[in-house]
Write an enzyme that holds these catalytic residues in place. Structure first.
Site: not given
Ligand code: SF4
Length: 346
Positions: A103, A218-219, A117, A195, A114, A163-164
């Site tokens: 990962c 991520s729904l 998270c 993701s 989020c 990260g995104e």
């Molecule tokens: S995009 Fe992923 S790493 Fe970023 S805050 Fe949301 S869940 Fe966490």
């Protein structure tokens, strides 16, 4: 100034050699040496002296440094990896039998905030560079070879760490190209999953630019108000827009869009939530991953009871959608989904 070798895809490397009137066969030799044979010292075998001089003068081969390793009872490993500027990210090896999925992190921190998270609480420090993403893979592979020599090396890659990924589109795409290349690690496109929380500017670019790897959304809720609470960027990039772009991605036979659904007790785990999710996704080429919430320090959410999770799964399946309950691997070392946070690893 020297350049990291690990930032170049095969075509770019070939072009670099060509521009200097060096034999382009050096590109295959170098990819083989560093990615297939997993050597970290510069290659000297079968290369002309001029090519060797060029390599020495032009490239650096430095990699992220492992500064901390946590090993879970279930064989999950979480690394704290330090980059050249001193900033660190976490990388996780998820074990299944004696195979591993890595990962990868794509940013130091994350801008998406989020609410479920741990990484989101850090804010974004910076994007990772291509070589820093590829470097996590190389370093973790070496650790495996040295510490668990009987286990198989890495077979799958997920971009689900800190990260995104689509917020750092160029570096993520370039790293995928490197992983996919047949001269090097040659990982199949079906073994790589990126993701996203639903970062629309990246999704818009996906079809034209991203090599055919898997995508996971991520729904977490089919309802806008709940999704807004969980994923604040949903206010800017609402779900119907995201789904429109996801549906435009051409899928191969047996390829699916993965929908991640984090199950949070008394928030999005009701019968109504399950039916609405089934209605939203029915008929789509979809796999639904149900992820029971993993608590982290300071979080206000809780994990639903097992029976609630199983009931949710059954309802989704009644819409003829495959729904898998994802294990909470590595949660004892804060390595499970949503639990990564550099400070907690120090
Ligand atoms: S995009 Fe992923 S790493 Fe970023 S805050 Fe949301 S869940 Fe966490």
């Amino acid at each position: 100034m020297k350049n990291s070798f690990y930032q170049y895809n095969f075509q770019e490397l070939t072009q670099l050699l060509k521009n200097r009137d060096l034999s382009i066969s050096g590109a295959s030799l170098l990819y083989n040496w560093h990615y297939k044979q997993k050597q970290i010292d510069p290659c000297t075998k079968n290369l002309s002296l001029t090519t060797q001089v060029f390599i020495k003068e032009y490239f650096t081969f430095s990699l992220p440094k492992i500064t901390n390793v946590h090993q879970s009872d279930d064989s999950t490993v979480k690394f704290l990896m330090q980059m050249e500027d001193g900033l660190s990210v976490e990388t996780v090896l998820i074990a299944f039998q004696n195979k591993y999925t890595i990962c990868l992190s794509t940013q130091v921190g994350c801008a998406m905030k989020c609410s479920f998270c741990f990484t989101g609480t850090q804010g974004l420090k910076r994007h990772l560079k291509t070589d820093e993403i590829v470097g996590q893979f190389i370093v973790a592979n070496r650790w495996l070879r040295e510490n668990r020599p009987d286990d198989q090396l890495l077979k799958n890659i997920v971009y689900m760490g800190q990260g995104e990924p689509l917020h750092n589109f160029d570096a993520v795409k370039a790293s995928c190209e490197i992983f996919l290349d047949q001269h090097g690690t040659s990982i199949g496109a079906q073994k790589i999953t990126i993701s996203t929380a639903g970062y629309l500017p990246g999704l818009i670019r996906w079809n034209e630019e991203m090599p055919g790897v898997n995508i996971a959304l991520s729904l977490h809720s089919p309802f806008e108000n709940k999704r807004n609470q969980l994923i604040p960027i949903n206010k800017n990039y609402p779900l119907p827009e995201i789904l429109k772009y996801l549906e435009s991605i051409p899928l191969k036979r047996k390829q699916y869009i993965i929908y991640e659904y984090l199950l949070i007790k008394d928030f999005n785990d009701s019968i109504e939530d399950a039916h609405a999710t089934g209605e939203l996704l029915k008929g789509k080429q979809a796999i639904i991953n149900l992820i029971p919430f993993n608590p982290f320090p300071g979080s206000t959410y809780a994990r639903p009871h097992k029976t609630q999770i199983e009931q949710f799964q059954k309802i989704i399946e009644s819409y003829k959608l495959p729904a898998l309950i994802r294990g909470t691997k590595g949660d004892d070392i804060l390595a499970a989904c949503g639990q990564l946070n550099t400070k907690a690893s120090l």
